[in-house]
Design an enzyme around this catalytic site. Structure first.
Site, mmCIF file in Angstrom:
data_model
loop_
_atom_site.group_PDB
_atom_site.id
_atom_site.type_symbol
_atom_site.label_atom_id
_atom_site.label_comp_id
_atom_site.label_asym_id
_atom_site.label_seq_id
_atom_site.Cartn_x
_atom_site.Cartn_y
_atom_site.Cartn_z
ATOM 1 N N PRO A 40 10.667 -3.648 2.567
ATOM 2 C CA PRO A 40 11.314 -5.007 2.315
ATOM 3 C C PRO A 40 11.140 -5.975 3.341
ATOM 4 O O PRO A 40 11.595 -6.234 4.188
ATOM 5 C CB PRO A 40 12.821 -4.524 2.272
ATOM 6 C CG PRO A 40 12.730 -3.201 3.405
ATOM 7 C CD PRO A 40 11.387 -2.517 3.016
ATOM 8 N N CYS A 41 9.611 -6.462 3.380
ATOM 9 C CA CYS A 41 9.276 -7.384 4.322
ATOM 10 C C CYS A 41 10.147 -9.032 4.075
ATOM 11 O O CYS A 41 10.099 -9.744 4.707
ATOM 12 C CB CYS A 41 7.859 -7.794 4.143
ATOM 13 S SG CYS A 41 7.265 -8.153 2.267
ATOM 14 N N HIS A 42 10.769 -9.087 2.882
ATOM 15 C CA HIS A 42 11.737 -9.998 2.561
ATOM 16 C C HIS A 42 12.851 -10.134 3.608
ATOM 17 O O HIS A 42 13.593 -11.169 3.721
ATOM 18 C CB HIS A 42 12.100 -10.319 1.225
ATOM 19 C CG HIS A 42 12.721 -8.903 0.742
ATOM 20 N ND1 HIS A 42 12.328 -7.943 0.365
ATOM 21 C CD2 HIS A 42 14.159 -8.865 0.600
ATOM 22 C CE1 HIS A 42 12.958 -6.973 -0.219
ATOM 23 N NE2 HIS A 42 14.146 -7.367 0.054
#
Length: 280
Positions: free
Chosen positions: A246-248
């Protein structure tokens, strides 16, 4: 090829339009005005978002505003030292913390995919068309084409492992894709293909529970490179398995969103979706 309902890609298109309208009209835009500008009745708009996110459009509108990232840092910030315990306590989504994964050795990575078969397929998901790639060991790539275009997404992903053999096979990938965007992502095996630093950064990202956020500097601290925020940011941006890694959930200390490889509207949509799910 849908992994949600036949309407899930439609939902993203509606949300994308809503983001633009909210940016123009601000958080004060009424439900009636927002629905009207989107060519929907308020009742239909209410049903659409409530069914998809579990919250009202007015509440969801708050999640989509430009200031939402700052609110997340105030209210849902987690250090990576405590993130795992946050997940175990129930205030984060536990299934994010137990993804099964393995990585290529540095030598295998250096060979740029030589001798590797990568299966690929396009699927509909809550964030528009998703290009999913996987090896026999698990998913190695998820890209989103709503903002970049499908051709650009395919070119981007295949260029990461230029010597691999790419084979279209949606049926092989479908069970993993359904788990990835379903209720229990822990059923999805990952095969991470990256440099040693990238693998460390991606592993750190997987310790941020759904509905929580952290900062690039926190990730740099976690991987033992507190001065290398820029390099860590680059590794975050090169994450090949969007959504599952989850780089977001990585934001700037200032509360800015930072970049997102597949377009900032997708990042905003993901953060809003997860915040709504956490509050539902």
């Amino acid at each position: 090829m849908n992994v949600q309902t036949p309407e899930s890609g439609y939902h993203y298109n509606v949300m994308r339009r809503a983001i633009d309208l909210i940016d123009q009209g601000g958080e004060t835009l009424s439900l009636e005005e927002l629905a009207g500008q989107m060519g929907m009745s308020p009742a239909h708009f209410q049903r659409l978002f409530s069914r998809w996110t579990g919250v009202s459009p007015k509440r969801y509108q708050q999640y989509l505003t430009l200031g939402h990232a700052k609110a997340l840092l105030r209210e849902r910030f987690t250090t990576l030292e405590t993130a795992h315990n946050v997940g175990l306590s129930g205030s984060g989504r536990l299934h994010d913390l137990f993804l099964k994964w393995e990585s290529m050795s540095p030598g295998e990575y250096a060979r740029k995919g030589a001798g590797l078969t990568v299966y690929w397929g396009w699927f509909d998901c809550p964030f528009g068309p998703a290009l999913v790639m996987g090896t026999d060991k698990g998913i190695c790539g998820i890209a989103f084409g709503a903002e970049t275009g499908e051709a650009a997404a395919m070119e981007d992903m295949t260029a990461r492992w230029p010597k691999a053999n790419f084979v279209e096979d949606t049926e092989k990938l479908r069970p993993w894709v359904e788990a990835s965007f379903g209720a229990d992502r822990s059923e999805t095996p990952l095969h991470l293909i990256g440099s040693p630093l990238q693998i460390k950064v991606w592993e750190a990202l997987m310790h941020i529970p759904s509905g929580q956020v952290t900062t690039y500097s926190e990730i740099a601290q976690r991987v033992g490179s507190p001065q290398a925020v820029r390099a860590v940011g680059t590794a975050v941006g090169r994450n090949p398995v969007s959504w599952l890694i989850p780089c977001h959930r990585a934001l700037r200390k200032s509360g800015g969103l930072g970049g997102y490889h597949w377009g900032l509207p997708v990042k905003r949509a993901m953060l809003a979706y997860e915040a709504a799910q956490a509050d539902a």
